[in-house]
Design an enzyme around this catalytic site. Structure first.
Site, mmCIF file in Angstrom:
data_model
loop_
_atom_site.group_PDB
_atom_site.id
_atom_site.type_symbol
_atom_site.label_atom_id
_atom_site.label_comp_id
_atom_site.label_asym_id
_atom_site.label_seq_id
_atom_site.Cartn_x
_atom_site.Cartn_y
_atom_site.Cartn_z
ATOM 1 N N ASP A 16 95.584 10.521 59.074
ATOM 2 C CA ASP A 16 94.252 10.269 59.787
ATOM 3 C C ASP A 16 93.555 11.488 60.005
ATOM 4 O O ASP A 16 92.422 11.602 59.787
ATOM 5 C CB ASP A 16 94.394 9.585 60.827
ATOM 6 C CG ASP A 16 93.505 8.701 61.294
ATOM 7 O OD1 ASP A 16 92.212 8.931 60.901
ATOM 8 O OD2 ASP A 16 93.479 7.583 62.024
ATOM 9 N N HIS A 211 96.516 2.885 68.888
ATOM 10 C CA HIS A 211 95.884 3.887 67.907
ATOM 11 C C HIS A 211 94.336 4.239 68.355
ATOM 12 O O HIS A 211 93.625 3.500 68.065
ATOM 13 C CB HIS A 211 95.918 3.472 66.631
ATOM 14 C CG HIS A 211 95.356 4.063 65.448
ATOM 15 N ND1 HIS A 211 96.121 4.799 64.487
ATOM 16 C CD2 HIS A 211 94.018 4.692 65.194
ATOM 17 C CE1 HIS A 211 95.408 5.677 63.707
ATOM 18 N NE2 HIS A 211 94.275 5.412 64.136
ATOM 19 N N HIS A 213 91.401 6.490 68.919
ATOM 20 C CA HIS A 213 90.495 7.715 68.870
ATOM 21 C C HIS A 213 89.704 8.286 69.949
ATOM 22 O O HIS A 213 89.627 7.085 70.926
ATOM 23 C CB HIS A 213 89.266 7.396 67.514
ATOM 24 C CG HIS A 213 90.082 7.300 66.282
ATOM 25 N ND1 HIS A 213 90.100 8.511 65.323
ATOM 26 C CD2 HIS A 213 90.853 6.707 65.683
ATOM 27 C CE1 HIS A 213 90.719 8.111 64.228
ATOM 28 N NE2 HIS A 213 91.227 6.891 64.434
ATOM 29 N N CYS A 244 87.664 8.685 60.602
ATOM 30 C CA CYS A 244 87.758 7.843 59.315
ATOM 31 C C CYS A 244 86.288 8.116 58.743
ATOM 32 O O CYS A 244 85.261 8.213 59.200
ATOM 33 C CB CYS A 244 87.689 6.438 59.805
ATOM 34 S SG CYS A 244 87.639 5.214 58.403
ATOM 35 N N ASN A 253 91.950 11.071 66.512
ATOM 36 C CA ASN A 253 92.869 10.434 67.351
ATOM 37 C C ASN A 253 93.028 11.501 68.619
ATOM 38 O O ASN A 253 92.943 12.499 68.438
ATOM 39 C CB ASN A 253 94.216 10.020 66.824
ATOM 40 C CG ASN A 253 94.049 8.968 65.637
ATOM 41 O OD1 ASN A 253 93.824 9.316 64.586
ATOM 42 N ND2 ASN A 253 94.491 8.027 65.914
HETATM 43 P P1 HMG Z 1 88.386 -1.380 45.194
HETATM 44 O O1 HMG Z 1 87.151 -0.706 44.610
HETATM 45 O O2 HMG Z 1 88.128 -2.554 45.902
HETATM 46 O O3 HMG Z 1 89.595 -1.739 44.110
HETATM 47 O O4 HMG Z 1 89.136 -0.404 46.346
HETATM 48 P P2 HMG Z 1 89.533 -2.177 42.774
HETATM 49 O O5 HMG Z 1 90.887 -2.712 42.609
HETATM 50 O O6 HMG Z 1 88.261 -2.881 42.204
HETATM 51 O O7 HMG Z 1 89.668 -0.723 41.873
HETATM 52 C C1 HMG Z 1 88.525 0.154 42.116
HETATM 53 C C2 HMG Z 1 89.047 1.695 41.392
HETATM 54 O O8 HMG Z 1 89.826 2.146 42.215
HETATM 55 C C3 HMG Z 1 89.593 1.595 40.105
HETATM 56 O O9 HMG Z 1 89.619 2.838 39.609
HETATM 57 C C4 HMG Z 1 91.071 1.682 40.480
HETATM 58 O O10 HMG Z 1 92.099 1.705 39.723
HETATM 59 C C5 HMG Z 1 91.011 2.384 41.702
HETATM 60 P P3 HMG Z 1 88.419 3.043 38.389
HETATM 61 O O11 HMG Z 1 88.859 2.069 37.291
HETATM 62 O O12 HMG Z 1 87.143 2.628 38.993
HETATM 63 O O13 HMG Z 1 88.708 4.398 37.855
HETATM 64 N N1 HMG Z 1 92.211 2.191 42.861
HETATM 65 C C6 HMG Z 1 93.197 3.257 43.251
HETATM 66 N N2 HMG Z 1 93.428 4.165 42.976
HETATM 67 C C7 HMG Z 1 94.239 4.838 43.616
HETATM 68 N N3 HMG Z 1 94.992 4.104 44.758
HETATM 69 C C8 HMG Z 1 94.879 2.895 44.989
HETATM 70 C C9 HMG Z 1 93.638 2.280 44.379
HETATM 71 N N4 HMG Z 1 93.254 1.031 44.365
HETATM 72 C C10 HMG Z 1 92.238 0.783 43.533
HETATM 73 N N5 HMG Z 1 95.499 2.366 45.755
HETATM 74 C C11 HMG Z 1 90.525 0.404 47.885
HETATM 75 C C12 HMG Z 1 90.103 -0.691 47.150
HETATM 76 C C13 HMG Z 1 91.214 0.055 49.132
HETATM 77 C C14 HMG Z 1 91.503 1.064 47.131
HETATM 78 C C15 HMG Z 1 89.464 1.302 48.078
HETATM 79 O O14 HMG Z 1 88.541 0.647 48.872
HETATM 80 C C16 HMG Z 1 89.919 2.777 48.968
HETATM 81 O O15 HMG Z 1 90.803 3.498 48.684
HETATM 82 N N6 HMG Z 1 89.384 2.741 50.182
HETATM 83 C C17 HMG Z 1 89.768 3.960 51.240
HETATM 84 C C18 HMG Z 1 90.019 3.463 52.445
HETATM 85 C C19 HMG Z 1 90.573 4.429 53.230
HETATM 86 O O16 HMG Z 1 91.469 5.458 52.798
HETATM 87 N N7 HMG Z 1 89.894 4.564 54.181
HETATM 88 C C20 HMG Z 1 90.469 5.373 55.306
HETATM 89 C C21 HMG Z 1 91.709 5.298 55.935
HETATM 90 S S1 HMG Z 1 92.059 3.688 57.068
HETATM 91 C C22 HMG Z 1 91.557 4.520 58.596
HETATM 92 O O17 HMG Z 1 91.408 5.646 58.643
HETATM 93 C C23 HMG Z 1 91.893 3.548 59.778
HETATM 94 C C24 HMG Z 1 93.120 3.719 60.674
HETATM 95 O O18 HMG Z 1 93.356 4.833 60.870
HETATM 96 C C25 HMG Z 1 93.031 2.897 61.539
HETATM 97 C C26 HMG Z 1 91.808 3.101 62.666
HETATM 98 O O19 HMG Z 1 91.586 4.070 63.279
HETATM 99 O O20 HMG Z 1 91.079 2.083 62.495
HETATM 100 C C27 HMG Z 1 94.286 3.196 59.834
HETATM 101 MG MG MG Z 2 92.472 5.826 62.948
#
Ligand code: HMG
Ligand code: MG
Length: 306
Positions: A16, A211, A213, A244, A253
Site C-alpha cells: 500500500d 486499515h 489511512h 491508493c 496508512n
Molecule cells: P480488468 O480490466 O477488469 O481485467 O482489470 P480484464 O480481465 O478485463 O483484463 C484486462 C487486462 O489486464 C488484460 O491485459 C489482462 O491480461 C490484464 P491486456 O490483454 O489488456 O494486455 N490483467 C492482469 N494483469 C496482471 N495481473 C492481473 C491481471 N488481471 C487482468 N491480476 C484488475 C481488473 C483488477 C486486474 C485491474 O482493474 C487492476 O489491476 N486494478 C488495480 C487495482 C489495484 O491494485 N488497486 C490498488 C490496490 S487496492 C487498495 O489500495 C485498497 C486497500 O489498501 C484497502 C483500502 O485502503 O481501501 C487494499
Molecule cells: Mg489501503
C-alpha cells in the site's frame, strides 16, 4: 475498557505504501524494506500485489520481490490477488516463494469498486469466489479488504448497512478474515465503530482488522476506538508511506511507528522493536528522498541526536 493485551501489526508499507509512488522503486529496495521490517519484529508483511502492471506499474516486479525475500520463520507474507490471473501468477513460482496469505479487495461503494477493480461489487464477488476456493485448496490463508467502509471519494459517506452487505458476501464465499478499510482517511471514531459493528455480524473479532489511512489525522483515534471494541489486528505503513491510486489526495496508512509508540505507551505488546522499526522507515524514506511521515519517528530521532 477491555483493551487487548497484545496487538498484531501487518506492515502494508511495501504494498500500500509503495504502490502509488511515481518514481520506480527498485525491487532490491523493496526487498530491503521487507528484511528490515521482519528484523524489527513484524510478523506479517504485505509484500506486493499481483494486479495489472498497466494499472499499477510500481507492482510489476511482484514475482522478483517475492523471489528475493529471505523468509524468516514465523513471518506471514501476503500479497493482493484480485482475480484468478493474479492468483495464478502468485503461485507460478516454486512453493517456497508462494505467499502465505492472499488478499482480495472489495469495496462497500459501487463507484469505488468500478474505479479500483473495473467491476461492480456483485461482479467482484464472482471474481473472488474461485480465487478464495483455489487459495484455500492450496492451504493459503484468505483475507479480504473492505475499501470505503466509512467514506468514498466518489459517493461520500458510506452507511454501515453497505459494510454489513459486503462482509456477508465475503463470508459466504469463504474469506477467513476481513479488514475494515478507511481508504481515504475520512472516518472518525464513532463511524469506524459502526463499520466494525456491521462487520461483527459476519466475522468474529479475531478475524477483523483495522486499515486506516491517515489523511485527516484520525487514524490513531480510530485505532483506539477499534481497540475498545476488542479489535487487535491493524494494517499500518512503515514511515506512513502511501495512498491508493484510485483515491486521489488520500495519504498513506497511519505510520507503523506512531501506532507502535501508542500501543507500547498503553502497555500493549506488539513484539516490535521501535528503534529498529524507525530505522526501517528511515531506510525507505531515504530511498525516496524524503522524511518519514511519522511524528513518533521524528521525535525519537531528534532525541537520538542530543
Ligand atoms: P480488468 O480490466 O477488469 O481485467 O482489470 P480484464 O480481465 O478485463 O483484463 C484486462 C487486462 O489486464 C488484460 O491485459 C489482462 O491480461 C490484464 P491486456 O490483454 O489488456 O494486455 N490483467 C492482469 N494483469 C496482471 N495481473 C492481473 C491481471 N488481471 C487482468 N491480476 C484488475 C481488473 C483488477 C486486474 C485491474 O482493474 C487492476 O489491476 N486494478 C488495480 C487495482 C489495484 O491494485 N488497486 C490498488 C490496490 S487496492 C487498495 O489500495 C485498497 C486497500 O489498501 C484497502 C483500502 O485502503 O481501501 C487494499
Ligand atoms: Mg489501503
Amino acid at each position: 475498557m477491555n483493551l487487548p493485551s497484545k496487538v498484531k501489526i501487518v506492515d502494508v508499507g511495501p504494498r500500500d505504501g509503495l504502490q502509488n509512488e511515481k518514481q520506480p522503486v527498485p525491487a532490491e529496495i523493496k526487498i530491503g524494506l521487507v528484511h528490515r521490517l521482519q528484523d524489527a519484529g513484524l510478523t506479517e508483511i504485505e509484500v506486493t500485489s499481483f494486479v495489472s502492471p498497466k494499472w499499477v506499474p510500481q507492482m510489476a516486479d511482484n514475482a522478483e520481490v517475492m523471489r528475493g525475500i529471505r523468509r524468516k520463520p514465523g513471518v506471514r507474507y501476503s500479497v493482493l490477488t484480485p482475480n484468478m490471473k493474479g492468483f495464478e501468477a502468485a503461485i507460478a513460482a516454486p512453493r517456497e516463494e508462494w505467499p502465505d496469505e492472499i488478499v482480495v479487495f472489495g469495496a462497500a461503494s459501487e463507484a469505488f469498486s468500478q474505479r479500483n477493480i473495473n467491476c461492480s461489487i456483485a461482479e467482484s464477488i464472482e471474481r473472488f469466489r474461485p480465487v478464495v476456493a483455489a487459495a484455500r485448496e492450496h492451504g493459503i490463508h484468505v483475507r479480504a479488504a473492505m475499501s470505503c467502509a466509512v467514506g468514498c471519494p466518489y459517493e461520500g459517506e458510506i452507511a454501515p448497512s453497505r459494510v454489513d452487505m459486503l462482509a456477508g458476501l465475503l463470508k459466504e464465499i469463504g474469506v477467513q478474515h476481513v479488514g475494515v478499510a478507511d481508504t481515504i482517511g475520512v472516518g472518525t471514531p464513532v463511524k469506524v465503530q459502526r463499520a466494525i459493528e456491521a462487520t461483527l455480524k459476519h466475522f468474529g473479532v479475531d478475524d477483523i482488522s483495522g486499515h486506516y489511512h491517515d489523511t485527516y489525522g484520525q487514524a490513531l483515534g480510530n485505532t483506539l476506538a477499534s481497540l475498545e471494541m476488542g479489535v487487535w489486528q491493524y494494517d499500518t505503513s512503515s514511515a506512513g508511506l502511501g495512498g491508493c491510486p484510485y483515491a486521489k489526495g488520500a495519504t498513506g496508512n497511519v505510520a507503523t511507528e506512531d501506532v507502535v509508540y501508542m500501543l507500547h505507551g498503553m502497555g500493549i505488546e506488539t513484539g516490535i522493536d521501535l528503534d529498529k522499526l524507525i530505522d526501517a522507515g528511515v531506510y525507505i524514506s531515504e530511498a525516496l528522498s524524503r522524511e518519514p511521515n511519522s511524528r513518533a519517528s521524528k521525535a525519537i530521532r531528534n532525541k537520538r541526536t542530543v
